[in-house]
Design a protein around this motif. Sequence first.
Motif, mmCIF file in Angstrom:
data_model
loop_
_atom_site.group_PDB
_atom_site.id
_atom_site.type_symbol
_atom_site.label_atom_id
_atom_site.label_comp_id
_atom_site.label_asym_id
_atom_site.label_seq_id
_atom_site.Cartn_x
_atom_site.Cartn_y
_atom_site.Cartn_z
ATOM 1 N N CYS A 296 31.113 -4.739 34.377
ATOM 2 C CA CYS A 296 30.049 -3.740 34.421
ATOM 3 C C CYS A 296 30.419 -2.549 33.548
ATOM 4 C CB CYS A 296 29.800 -3.257 35.856
ATOM 5 S SG CYS A 296 29.245 -4.533 36.983
ATOM 6 N N GLN B 122 28.838 1.302 32.343
ATOM 7 C CA GLN B 122 27.813 2.331 32.470
ATOM 8 C C GLN B 122 28.294 3.557 31.719
ATOM 9 O OE1 GLN B 122 25.885 2.933 36.314
ATOM 10 N NE2 GLN B 122 26.041 5.142 36.061
ATOM 11 N N GLU C 198 28.995 -12.853 35.122
ATOM 12 C CA GLU C 198 27.964 -11.829 35.227
ATOM 13 C C GLU C 198 28.415 -10.552 34.522
ATOM 14 O OE1 GLU C 198 25.298 -9.611 38.713
ATOM 15 O OE2 GLU C 198 26.703 -11.219 39.214
ATOM 16 N N ASP D 290 26.890 -6.467 33.290
ATOM 17 C CA ASP D 290 25.862 -5.435 33.447
ATOM 18 C C ASP D 290 26.179 -4.314 32.461
ATOM 19 O OD1 ASP D 290 23.981 -3.624 34.291
ATOM 20 O OD2 ASP D 290 24.480 -3.755 36.402
ATOM 21 N N VAL E 262 24.753 -0.831 31.225
ATOM 22 C CA VAL E 262 23.823 0.261 31.477
ATOM 23 C C VAL E 262 24.128 1.385 30.498
ATOM 24 C CG1 VAL E 262 22.971 1.931 33.154
ATOM 25 C CG2 VAL E 262 23.658 -0.356 33.909
ATOM 26 N N ARG F 280 24.978 -14.627 33.568
ATOM 27 C CA ARG F 280 23.933 -13.718 34.045
ATOM 28 C C ARG F 280 24.177 -12.354 33.396
ATOM 29 N NH1 ARG F 280 21.206 -15.301 38.592
ATOM 30 N NH2 ARG F 280 20.804 -13.127 39.133
ATOM 31 N N LEU F 281 23.147 -11.847 32.716
ATOM 32 C CA LEU F 281 23.311 -10.605 31.972
ATOM 33 C C LEU F 281 22.189 -9.634 32.322
ATOM 34 C CD1 LEU F 281 24.591 -8.893 29.658
ATOM 35 C CD2 LEU F 281 23.063 -10.108 28.084
ATOM 36 N N GLN F 282 22.579 -8.397 32.627
ATOM 37 C CA GLN F 282 21.609 -7.336 32.823
ATOM 38 C C GLN F 282 21.889 -6.235 31.805
ATOM 39 O OE1 GLN F 282 19.650 -5.587 36.595
ATOM 40 N NE2 GLN F 282 21.549 -4.439 36.421
ATOM 41 N N THR G 106 20.071 -2.608 29.703
ATOM 42 C CA THR G 106 18.984 -1.640 29.663
ATOM 43 C C THR G 106 18.282 -1.739 28.322
ATOM 44 O OG1 THR G 106 20.505 0.051 28.856
ATOM 45 C CG2 THR G 106 20.114 -0.013 31.236
ATOM 46 N N ASN H 211 16.685 -3.846 32.749
ATOM 47 C CA ASN H 211 16.533 -2.848 33.806
ATOM 48 C C ASN H 211 16.714 -1.455 33.230
ATOM 49 O OD1 ASN H 211 16.275 -1.544 36.241
ATOM 50 N ND2 ASN H 211 18.308 -2.071 36.984
#
Length: 219
Positions: free
Chosen positions: A11, A13, A30, A32, A34, A66-68, A70, A99
């Motif tokens: 992750c 951010q 996974e 993420d 941001v 799995r990728l999230q 912005t 997202n």
Amino acid sequence: MISGTKLKLFCYQGVFENDFCVFDAPSLEEADMVQLGSDDIEDNLEMQIAAYRCYKLFKGLANVKRLQVTNGSLEFLASAEELVSRLPSLPNLKHLAINEHEYAADFACIGLLKILQNSPCLESIDFKKGVYLSTYDENNDWTLDPVPPCFLTHLKTVTIRLFSASDQELHVVKTLLRTARILEELRFSSKLSREIQNVLLSLREESACDITFSKLNLF
């Protein structure tokens, strides 16, 4: 430098103030990303530097399932045209979530389109804050060209959590129904008005895709 043969979750951010590089992460499941603070970037040079840092970080996520991301991260990549063509292939990616904290995702963003092109096994997309089309005009002539390979072979589910039935949004829905040949379900919130639900259902035409309305958390 972040290395881990057993790394499964990553992750990030931040505002890409520093260089980070993920490598040797074959088990990554996974990720993420941001991106924050793009409004604080004042000139093109700072934007270019941030774009390269974003690209360097993204390149290390090539094995992710799995990728999230912005929308801001995708726009960073798109701001440096020379980077878009060099985005890595994502052969294992099954689920993609967009997202943005405040804004809907731009379906015409070249960063997003390149990820779709580079994800041949993508099965689902989740637009968590909705989707719009920055290139929309009254002639309704925007098309998805070329069509991402996953739209023809793997993409089965698309979720749009926020929807107001604007012309831009409806054009995105029409594009998905027309080009995602094996799409099984297009999901919207059950909180939509009956009028909007009827408008969406009327777009199915000859598509075999089910348009469903269910309880969707807006996060």
